[in-house]
Design a protein around this motif. Structure first.
Motif, PDB file in Angstrom:
ATOM      1  N   ALA A   2       0.766  -1.171   0.051  1.00 28.14           N
ATOM      2  CA  ALA A   2       0.056  -0.069  -0.098  1.00 28.14           C
ATOM      3  C   ALA A   2       0.709   1.283  -0.093  1.00 28.14           C
ATOM      4  O   ALA A   2       2.051   1.203  -0.028  1.00 28.14           O
ATOM      5  CB  ALA A   2      -1.186   0.024   1.419  1.00 28.14           C
ATOM      6  N   ILE A   3      -0.016   2.484   0.048  1.00 28.75           N
ATOM      7  CA  ILE A   3       0.593   3.929  -0.227  1.00 28.75           C
ATOM      8  C   ILE A   3       1.811   3.935   0.898  1.00 28.75           C
ATOM      9  O   ILE A   3       2.822   4.631   0.659  1.00 28.75           O
ATOM     10  CB  ILE A   3      -0.101   5.056   0.698  1.00 28.75           C
ATOM     11  N   TYR A 214      -9.732   7.672  -7.103  1.00 29.91           N
ATOM     12  CA  TYR A 214      -8.696   8.993  -7.060  1.00 29.91           C
ATOM     13  C   TYR A 214      -8.084   9.166  -5.552  1.00 29.91           C
ATOM     14  O   TYR A 214      -8.872   8.872  -4.928  1.00 29.91           O
ATOM     15  CB  TYR A 214      -9.447  10.321  -7.559  1.00 29.91           C
ATOM     16  N   GLY A 215      -6.986   9.649  -5.394  1.00 26.68           N
ATOM     17  CA  GLY A 215      -6.328   9.873  -4.090  1.00 26.68           C
ATOM     18  C   GLY A 215      -5.227  10.909  -4.284  1.00 26.68           C
ATOM     19  O   GLY A 215      -4.575  11.202  -5.063  1.00 26.68           O
ATOM     20  N   LEU A 216      -5.095  11.596  -3.055  1.00 27.47           N
ATOM     21  CA  LEU A 216      -3.765  12.452  -2.867  1.00 27.47           C
ATOM     22  C   LEU A 216      -2.987  11.932  -1.729  1.00 27.47           C
ATOM     23  O   LEU A 216      -3.467  11.365  -0.791  1.00 27.47           O
ATOM     24  CB  LEU A 216      -4.577  13.774  -2.521  1.00 27.47           C
ATOM     25  N   GLY A 217      -1.674  12.277  -2.006  1.00 28.38           N
ATOM     26  CA  GLY A 217      -0.717  11.844  -0.845  1.00 28.38           C
ATOM     27  C   GLY A 217       0.445  12.806  -0.655  1.00 28.38           C
ATOM     28  O   GLY A 217       0.661  13.644  -1.912  1.00 28.38           O
ATOM     29  N   SER A 218       0.954  12.733   0.517  1.00 23.51           N
ATOM     30  CA  SER A 218       2.161  13.885   0.625  1.00 23.51           C
ATOM     31  C   SER A 218       2.694  13.068   1.972  1.00 23.51           C
ATOM     32  O   SER A 218       2.156  12.548   2.599  1.00 23.51           O
ATOM     33  CB  SER A 218       1.448  15.162   0.892  1.00 23.51           C
ATOM     34  N   GLY A 219       4.208  13.697   2.034  1.00 23.49           N
ATOM     35  CA  GLY A 219       5.029  13.176   2.970  1.00 23.49           C
ATOM     36  C   GLY A 219       6.342  13.950   3.065  1.00 23.49           C
ATOM     37  O   GLY A 219       6.578  14.816   2.285  1.00 23.49           O
ATOM     38  N   LEU A 220       7.223  13.530   4.172  1.00 22.17           N
ATOM     39  CA  LEU A 220       8.410  14.030   4.371  1.00 22.17           C
ATOM     40  C   LEU A 220       9.240  12.958   4.399  1.00 22.17           C
ATOM     41  O   LEU A 220       9.104  12.142   4.940  1.00 22.17           O
ATOM     42  CB  LEU A 220       8.240  15.008   5.421  1.00 22.17           C
ATOM     43  N   ILE A 221      10.616  13.268   4.190  1.00 18.62           N
ATOM     44  CA  ILE A 221      11.651  12.321   4.145  1.00 18.62           C
ATOM     45  C   ILE A 221      12.933  13.101   4.464  1.00 18.62           C
ATOM     46  O   ILE A 221      12.976  14.136   4.286  1.00 18.62           O
ATOM     47  CB  ILE A 221      11.869  11.769   2.659  1.00 18.62           C
ATOM     48  N   SER A 233       4.221   9.919   5.885  1.00 16.46           N
ATOM     49  CA  SER A 233       3.179  10.382   4.947  1.00 16.46           C
ATOM     50  C   SER A 233       1.750   9.888   5.252  1.00 16.46           C
ATOM     51  O   SER A 233       1.366   9.559   6.294  1.00 16.46           O
ATOM     52  CB  SER A 233       3.319   9.245   3.655  1.00 16.46           C
ATOM     53  N   VAL A 234       0.913  10.906   4.491  1.00 12.95           N
ATOM     54  CA  VAL A 234      -0.508  10.985   4.597  1.00 12.95           C
ATOM     55  C   VAL A 234      -1.113  10.866   3.413  1.00 12.95           C
ATOM     56  O   VAL A 234      -0.597  11.374   2.399  1.00 12.95           O
ATOM     57  CB  VAL A 234      -0.988  11.768   5.601  1.00 12.95           C
ATOM     58  N   GLY A 235      -2.379  10.276   3.227  1.00 15.99           N
ATOM     59  CA  GLY A 235      -3.121  10.339   1.834  1.00 15.99           C
ATOM     60  C   GLY A 235      -4.505  10.042   2.259  1.00 15.99           C
ATOM     61  O   GLY A 235      -5.155   9.820   3.440  1.00 15.99           O
TER      62      GLY A 235
END
Length: 255
Positions: A2-3, A214-221, A233-235
């Motif tokens: 998954a995401i 449809y989906g949106l996701g964003s995150g930090l590394i 990350s979140v989605g």
């Protein structure tokens, strides 16, 4: 996975390990996969700590809420300078459903996967590409498995726009029990400060006989050092009446 089992294309260039493995990048987090190849003789371990999903749906007029946690894992090792072997496991999982005041807990083990990723030399310093052929084997426990094996082939294309911004897209074609699906994941990655980077992605998917998703996701590394990466990350899914959210933390290490 998954995401929360894989890195987006946008990070493939910005998170290179060092001169010793300039083409390498981790495949966490995100819904796509990177163009980097694990060096021969080395092992990349990418672990969810954990990945989580939350969904709300209505059953017979009453709201059902489900929370799932799983410790997904991916191991990668180089076969040649341009090809790697991937072994994945969706890991141990726990789920809790609340419906009409009753809680139902369950736990089990997820499916396993095997894949081969091949880098394609485009002879361009800013543009990179890879192909991933993968088989997900439905060996997990009931309720934690895809039930039928999934065979897929995907392509990733990444472009390093400048030192601060990179873009990319993953295209994935899969077949499960005779039904085909296609997923497109355009991504943008950006350097925030020092060793901290971020990404944002849009996920579009269409399966035979089903509606568009449809989906949106964003995150930090955060690159702890040349071999270690932390991510969060979140989605959110945007289709249908049901509410569905995803989140996760992870750690990746190159041995």
């Amino acid at each position: 996975m998954a995401i929360l089992n894989r890195i987006t294309l946008a990070l493939a260039s910005s998170l290179s390990i060092s001169a010793m493995a300039a083409e390498f990048s981790f495949d966490r987090p995100g819904s796509g996969f990177g163009t980097g190849i694990t060096p021969v003789g080395q092992l990349a371990w990418e672990q969810g700590l954990p990945s989580a999903t939350y969904t709300e749906t209505r059953v017979d007029g009453a709201k059902a809420k489900t929370v799932t946690l799983n410790g997904d894992m991916l191991l990668r090792t180089g076969l040649t300078s341009s090809m790697e072997l991937q072994l994945g496991w969706q890991g141990p999982a726990w789920t809790q459903t609340k419906y009409r005041g009753v809680k139902d807990d369950d736990s089990g083990l997820g499916d396993v996967s095997i894949g081969i990723k091949k880098a394609i030399d485009l002879k361009d310093d800013k543009l990179s590409m890879a192909i991933l052929a993968k088989a997900l084997i439905a060996t997990g426990n009931e309720g934690f498995s895809e039930e039928d094996d999934i065979y897929s082939i995907g392509t990733s294309l990444a472009y390093q726009y400048n030192d601060l911004v990179n873009t990319g897209i993953t295209m994935d074609y899969a077949v499960q029990d005779g039904h085909w699906s296609v997923t497109a994941i355009p991504t943008i990655g950006y350097k925030i400060a020092g060793n901290l980077s971020g990404f944002s992605e849009f996920v579009y998917s269409k399966t035979e006989s089903k509606n568009y998703e449809y989906g949106l996701g964003s995150g930090l590394i955060y690159a702890v050092n040349e071999r270690t990466q932390l991510d969060g990350s979140v989605g959110v899914d945007l289709n249908g009446r049901d509410r569905s959210y995803k989140a996760g933390f992870g750690i990746s290490y190159l041995f």
